[in-house]
Design a protein around this motif. Sequence first.
Motif, mmCIF file in Angstrom:
data_model
loop_
_atom_site.group_PDB
_atom_site.id
_atom_site.type_symbol
_atom_site.label_atom_id
_atom_site.label_comp_id
_atom_site.label_asym_id
_atom_site.label_seq_id
_atom_site.Cartn_x
_atom_site.Cartn_y
_atom_site.Cartn_z
ATOM 1 N N ASP A 21 -12.141 -4.679 7.789
ATOM 2 C CA ASP A 21 -12.518 -5.014 6.374
ATOM 3 C C ASP A 21 -11.104 -5.154 5.210
ATOM 4 O OD1 ASP A 21 -15.265 -4.533 6.294
ATOM 5 O OD2 ASP A 21 -15.145 -2.370 5.831
ATOM 6 N N ARG A 22 -10.219 -4.927 6.083
ATOM 7 C CA ARG A 22 -8.973 -5.437 5.041
ATOM 8 C C ARG A 22 -8.555 -6.669 5.036
ATOM 9 N NH1 ARG A 22 -3.285 -5.615 5.854
ATOM 10 N NH2 ARG A 22 -2.317 -3.967 4.521
ATOM 11 N N ASP A 23 -8.065 -6.660 3.374
ATOM 12 C CA ASP A 23 -8.437 -8.318 2.945
ATOM 13 C C ASP A 23 -6.281 -8.502 2.622
ATOM 14 O OD1 ASP A 23 -7.039 -6.843 1.230
ATOM 15 O OD2 ASP A 23 -8.801 -7.473 -0.301
ATOM 16 N N ARG A 24 -5.692 -8.326 3.660
ATOM 17 C CA ARG A 24 -4.878 -8.875 3.775
ATOM 18 C C ARG A 24 -3.959 -8.832 5.039
ATOM 19 N NH1 ARG A 24 -1.992 -4.832 0.085
ATOM 20 N NH2 ARG A 24 -3.318 -3.145 0.581
ATOM 21 N N TYR A 25 -3.146 -8.958 5.435
ATOM 22 C CA TYR A 25 -2.421 -9.496 6.651
ATOM 23 C C TYR A 25 -1.608 -8.374 7.069
ATOM 24 C CZ TYR A 25 -4.005 -14.246 7.477
ATOM 25 O OH TYR A 25 -5.134 -15.335 7.327
ATOM 26 N N PRO A 26 -1.525 -7.422 8.011
ATOM 27 C CA PRO A 26 -2.104 -7.954 9.701
ATOM 28 C C PRO A 26 -3.920 -7.081 9.155
ATOM 29 C CG PRO A 26 -0.911 -6.244 9.886
ATOM 30 C CD PRO A 26 -0.403 -6.849 8.084
ATOM 31 N N VAL A 78 2.850 1.073 12.583
ATOM 32 C CA VAL A 78 2.663 0.964 10.671
ATOM 33 C C VAL A 78 3.052 0.611 9.867
ATOM 34 C CG1 VAL A 78 0.317 2.405 12.958
ATOM 35 C CG2 VAL A 78 2.687 3.499 10.811
ATOM 36 N N HIS A 79 4.305 0.493 10.436
ATOM 37 C CA HIS A 79 5.665 0.350 9.934
ATOM 38 C C HIS A 79 5.716 -0.558 8.062
ATOM 39 C CE1 HIS A 79 7.194 -1.898 13.070
ATOM 40 N NE2 HIS A 79 7.441 -2.276 11.951
ATOM 41 N N SER A 80 4.796 -1.270 8.462
ATOM 42 C CA SER A 80 4.557 -3.031 7.647
ATOM 43 C C SER A 80 3.218 -3.184 6.545
ATOM 44 C CB SER A 80 4.071 -4.692 8.262
ATOM 45 O OG SER A 80 3.439 -3.793 9.355
ATOM 46 N N PHE A 81 2.579 -1.790 6.904
ATOM 47 C CA PHE A 81 1.491 -1.284 6.178
ATOM 48 C C PHE A 81 1.989 -0.197 4.536
ATOM 49 C CE2 PHE A 81 -0.948 -1.874 10.167
ATOM 50 C CZ PHE A 81 -1.486 -2.571 9.831
ATOM 51 N N PRO A 82 1.214 -0.590 3.574
ATOM 52 C CA PRO A 82 1.455 0.519 2.350
ATOM 53 C C PRO A 82 1.770 1.904 3.283
ATOM 54 C CG PRO A 82 -0.273 -0.754 1.947
ATOM 55 C CD PRO A 82 0.480 -1.300 3.434
ATOM 56 N N ALA A 83 2.518 3.003 2.429
ATOM 57 C CA ALA A 83 2.760 4.089 2.706
ATOM 58 C C ALA A 83 1.309 5.057 3.039
ATOM 59 C CB ALA A 83 3.901 5.046 1.755
ATOM 60 N N LEU A 116 7.250 5.558 9.889
ATOM 61 C CA LEU A 116 8.512 5.068 9.055
ATOM 62 C C LEU A 116 9.264 4.599 7.517
ATOM 63 C CD1 LEU A 116 10.422 4.716 12.396
ATOM 64 C CD2 LEU A 116 9.574 6.538 11.211
ATOM 65 N N GLN A 117 8.026 3.910 6.845
ATOM 66 C CA GLN A 117 8.171 3.585 5.374
ATOM 67 C C GLN A 117 8.430 4.501 4.756
ATOM 68 O OE1 GLN A 117 5.074 3.639 7.540
ATOM 69 N NE2 GLN A 117 3.985 2.348 6.453
ATOM 70 N N ASP A 118 7.792 5.583 5.250
ATOM 71 C CA ASP A 118 7.343 7.017 4.811
ATOM 72 C C ASP A 118 8.534 8.374 5.617
ATOM 73 O OD1 ASP A 118 7.069 9.470 2.591
ATOM 74 O OD2 ASP A 118 5.170 8.598 1.916
#
Length: 322
Positions: A21-26, A78-83, A116-118
């Motif tokens: 249901d995600r509306d953004r990439y990926p 998963v590091h490319s997703f919001p935290a 790792l983004q957080d």
Amino acid sequence: MFVVDCQAHWYPRAFFVALLDRDRYPRARREAGGLVYDFAPGVSLPLAPEYVDLDLQLERLQAAGVDAVVSSPASFGVHSFPAGEGRELAELLNAELAEAQRRHPGRFYGLATLPLQDADASVAVLDAAAAAGLRGVHLPSNVNGEPLDGNRLRDVWARLEQLSLPAFLHPARTLFADGLERFGLEYVVGYVFDTTVAALGLVFGGVLDEFPTLRIVHPHLGGTIPFLAGRIDHESAQPWAANRPLERPPSEYLRGFYTDTVSRNPGALKLALDFYGTERVLLGTDYPWWPPEDGVALVRDSLEGAQLTAVLGENAHRLLAV
């Protein structure tokens, strides 16, 4: 002889279902009864059963002569997703791998994913993964362009050392991607360059001086490092390199890494064995991206005796207690 594949990748179906249901990439979508993962506009991967069906994977690996597998979903970091979303996805993946490890005792061992983004969340997720019995972590070669040796991730390295869990480097979208679009060079050579840069960063950035008992696996026969070690030692000490003084030559730090045998080149395997030593080389097939039979055959056809036994399984047992 107990054979352990230390680089293979299972992608739990639940991860892609969470992205439907995600509306953004990926993002993920259903198509023709299956799932498709959309990395970016125009860049998609239909998820064949061998990517998501663990029972099928284990059957194929067993047929190739592999008794146990050390697995991660490394290509879909998963590091490319919001935290917050990245942490939820990391926890989902780690729960799936821990359950698979319980379901297939002695045959499947999982590596944890960290958001790792957080950095603070990464430490908490790492503690939970260790408590669940996962045998190490996989780390991307960069975090959205940020090097792994930055100060922001120091607490993650410290916790890894405290837990005595090995870290398995794996290529992410590389620092050179925009310049490697021609001929698919991002995948042909970019990936091994990026892990080489990541490994060198851990040396020159002081991570290995600060955390000397870290155990790190540099995949794909160590990228370009065994071939370039002499150049690295010489050039890094020149004034134009502007590096801080090291306690030892860079190659001495790098020889303390582990590597795996993912390759098609017996000569490169020999060079890696000479550089790292037999005790630091692990069997890897890169299944399902590469045929597992080929990875096992490279090692069996190239080595014999105690060296063969060490690479096929003994080294993995010492590193991971598998």
